[in-house]
Design a protein around this motif. Sequence first.
Motif, PDB file in Angstrom:
ATOM      1  N   LYS A  85       0.864  -1.180   0.000  1.00  0.00           N
ATOM      2  CA  LYS A  85       0.000   0.000   0.000  1.00  0.00           C
ATOM      3  C   LYS A  85       0.901   1.231   0.000  1.00  0.00           C
ATOM      4  O   LYS A  85       1.841   1.325   0.788  1.00  0.00           O
ATOM      5  N   GLU A 106      -2.563  -0.415  -4.010  1.00  0.00           N
ATOM      6  CA  GLU A 106      -3.546   0.453  -3.364  1.00  0.00           C
ATOM      7  C   GLU A 106      -2.829   1.742  -2.974  1.00  0.00           C
ATOM      8  O   GLU A 106      -1.738   1.693  -2.412  1.00  0.00           O
ATOM      9  N   GLN A 133     -11.141   0.687  -3.276  1.00  0.00           N
ATOM     10  CA  GLN A 133     -10.191   1.483  -2.498  1.00  0.00           C
ATOM     11  C   GLN A 133      -8.836   1.603  -3.197  1.00  0.00           C
ATOM     12  O   GLN A 133      -7.845   1.941  -2.564  1.00  0.00           O
ATOM     13  N   GLN A 136      -7.151   6.615  -3.591  1.00  0.00           N
ATOM     14  CA  GLN A 136      -7.831   7.579  -2.748  1.00  0.00           C
ATOM     15  C   GLN A 136      -6.970   8.830  -2.615  1.00  0.00           C
ATOM     16  O   GLN A 136      -5.745   8.775  -2.766  1.00  0.00           O
TER      17      GLN A 136
END
Length: 245
Positions: A85, A106, A133, A136
């Motif tokens: 991430k 992500e 997701q 973002q």
Amino acid sequence: MIIAAQQRLLTLSCGSQINVVPTPLRRDDANSPWCYTYSVSPIIVDDEVRSSTLPPRTNFLATQVWPSSRLAATVLEQYLDPSWKVCEFGCGPALPSLTAAMKGAEVIATDLDECALEMAEAAAREQGYMDGQRFQTLQFDLTLRENNIPPDADLYIMSDVFESSNVASSAAFHVQSILNKNSDSQSKRRVWVFAQSDRAQRETFLDAMRETYNETLEWSSLRQAPDMDSELWLCDLDETAIKYN
């Protein structure tokens, strides 16, 4: 796939319309990641010439892609583990974040500038990264320290955010706080920092990190792949070596 690199109008949440242009990492590659950047040039819409100005309190610098962002995007494209991430600080148009999303990671792209975040979202939406997701954005002020906790991530990216001594020293504070979590966590957090050699305030960042993290810390040149096991990498950027499309 990249769309035609021509100006268009982007409508912001405040109602303002600004001229933007798709800006790819590589102009001659149809599969290149790209972002939107603000254009000061007029645009012709329905045979009408339109100029635009940025909304009040928007930082023009946050709407452009700088050499360090190109290098960060290139490194992510080549070496990013897509299972990580990614959180980018001071993302601006977010070319590195969009590159990470293209790789399947992500991503949370953060900046203080709301216009820059909306530009990043628009580019992510057009490239199909806004599902679930996967991509973002978050308004995050890097200069605030108390009660200002960064999003959790495996890899944090900063590229040429050192526009003042306050930003540089505060960035060091957040980097140290992030790395401190590695001592009591099973997951490992990494920070990659990219900065041009002529940026004076990057030494403010380095001095602060030497005081709290490692007194022998130095900037390193990109002569080999980043050490994926290292928790901190400071990448020295030679602007003359950056390829512009």
